[in-house]
Design a protein around this motif. Structure first.
Motif, short mmCIF file in Angstrom:
data_model
loop_
_atom_site.label_atom_id
_atom_site.label_comp_id
_atom_site.label_asym_id
_atom_site.label_seq_id
_atom_site.Cartn_x
_atom_site.Cartn_y
_atom_site.Cartn_z
N GLU A 10 12.12 9.25 -1.17
CA GLU A 10 13.31 8.90 -0.40
C GLU A 10 13.35 9.62 0.93
O GLU A 10 13.08 10.81 1.03
N SER A 11 13.71 8.88 1.98
CA SER A 11 14.01 9.50 3.26
C SER A 11 15.51 9.43 3.54
O SER A 11 16.05 10.25 4.27
N LYS A 12 16.17 8.44 2.93
CA LYS A 12 17.61 8.26 3.12
C LYS A 12 18.13 7.38 1.99
O LYS A 12 17.41 6.52 1.49
N SER A 13 19.37 7.61 1.59
CA SER A 13 20.01 6.72 0.61
C SER A 13 21.47 6.55 0.97
O SER A 13 22.07 7.39 1.63
N ASN A 51 23.74 13.39 -4.22
CA ASN A 51 25.13 13.09 -3.86
C ASN A 51 25.37 11.59 -3.72
O ASN A 51 26.50 11.14 -3.83
N ASN A 52 24.33 10.82 -3.45
CA ASN A 52 24.47 9.38 -3.26
C ASN A 52 24.21 8.56 -4.53
O ASN A 52 24.28 7.34 -4.49
N TYR A 53 23.92 9.23 -5.64
CA TYR A 53 23.57 8.52 -6.87
C TYR A 53 24.69 8.56 -7.91
O TYR A 53 24.51 8.09 -9.02
N ASN A 54 25.84 9.09 -7.56
CA ASN A 54 26.99 9.09 -8.47
C ASN A 54 27.74 7.77 -8.34
O ASN A 54 28.96 7.75 -8.23
N THR A 55 27.01 6.70 -8.32
CA THR A 55 27.55 5.36 -8.16
C THR A 55 26.67 4.42 -8.96
O THR A 55 25.57 4.80 -9.37
N ARG A 56 27.12 3.23 -9.17
CA ARG A 56 26.33 2.28 -9.97
C ARG A 56 25.18 1.67 -9.18
O ARG A 56 24.13 1.35 -9.74
N PHE A 57 25.36 1.48 -7.86
CA PHE A 57 24.33 0.86 -7.02
C PHE A 57 24.04 1.73 -5.81
O PHE A 57 24.95 2.39 -5.29
N VAL A 58 22.78 1.69 -5.34
CA VAL A 58 22.39 2.52 -4.20
C VAL A 58 21.33 1.80 -3.37
O VAL A 58 20.52 1.03 -3.92
N ASP A 96 0.82 -1.21 0.00
CA ASP A 96 0.00 0.00 0.00
C ASP A 96 0.85 1.26 0.00
O ASP A 96 1.95 1.28 0.56
N ALA A 97 0.32 2.32 -0.61
CA ALA A 97 0.96 3.62 -0.53
C ALA A 97 1.06 4.01 0.93
O ALA A 97 0.20 3.68 1.74
N GLY A 98 2.16 4.67 1.29
CA GLY A 98 2.40 5.04 2.67
C GLY A 98 3.28 4.06 3.42
O GLY A 98 3.75 4.34 4.51
N ARG A 99 3.52 2.90 2.83
CA ARG A 99 4.35 1.86 3.47
C ARG A 99 5.83 2.19 3.31
O ARG A 99 6.26 2.61 2.24
N ASP A 100 6.61 2.04 4.36
CA ASP A 100 8.04 2.27 4.30
C ASP A 100 8.72 1.05 3.70
O ASP A 100 8.35 -0.09 4.01
N VAL A 101 9.72 1.30 2.84
CA VAL A 101 10.44 0.22 2.18
C VAL A 101 11.94 0.52 2.21
O VAL A 101 12.37 1.65 2.42
N ARG A 102 12.71 -0.53 1.97
CA ARG A 102 14.16 -0.44 1.89
C ARG A 102 14.57 -1.27 0.68
O ARG A 102 14.30 -2.46 0.62
N LEU A 103 15.21 -0.61 -0.31
CA LEU A 103 15.55 -1.26 -1.57
C LEU A 103 17.02 -1.05 -1.93
O LEU A 103 17.60 -0.04 -1.54
N VAL A 104 17.56 -1.98 -2.68
CA VAL A 104 18.88 -1.80 -3.28
C VAL A 104 18.70 -2.00 -4.77
O VAL A 104 18.07 -2.96 -5.21
#
Length: 133
Positions: free
Chosen positions: A85-88, A60-67, A24-32
């Motif tokens: 995004e809340s953090k990367s 600043n955290n997306y100048n890499t191949r994976f995040v 559901d929308a509003g759910r917190d997730v963590r992805l790579v």
């Protein structure tokens, strides 16, 4: 504040890409994922099974191949779900996304009871240490 952070960390298991559309929308997730593109407003990350739009990325955290991205699902109805995004965290140039996705699938599927118990015990120990310290 620290206790609140410790208790919320229990809930932040990694989310398989293909499961985001089921949540559901509003759910917190963590992805790579692998960075496909990014600018100030949004980024696109992908795994072998899907692409996800990341809103308000810390560029600043997306100048890499994976995040790794922590965020909240905003829209999962489109063919390309979006999360805010809340953090990367940059994961560098050499990361085996295929093996990582397999690990996430196993820890939340066939072996979930094993990893769920371990995660709960570690989080409880962290909370106790923070309360004592």
């Amino acid at each position: 504040q620290l206790k609140k952070m410790a208790s919320s960390s229990k809930l932040m298991m990694w989310t398989p890409f293909e499961k985001v559309k089921e949540l559901d929308a509003g759910r917190d997730v963590r992805l790579v994922g692998k960075v496909v593109s990014f600018d100030e407003d949004e980024a696109i990350i992908e795994s072998s099974s899907a692409q996800i739009k990341v809103l308000k990325p810390n560029v600043n955290n997306y100048n890499t191949r994976f995040v790794e991205v922590f965020g909240t699902i905003r829209n999962n109805a489109d063919s390309q779900p979006s999360i805010e995004e809340s953090k990367s965290i940059p994961f560098g140039e050499n990361f085996n996304l295929k093996h990582f996705n397999r690990m996430v699938t196993l820890t939340q599927g066939r072996f979930s009871s094993l990893f769920g118990s371990a995660s709960s015990a570690l989080a409880a120990n962290s909370e106790n240490a923070m309360e004592e310290g």
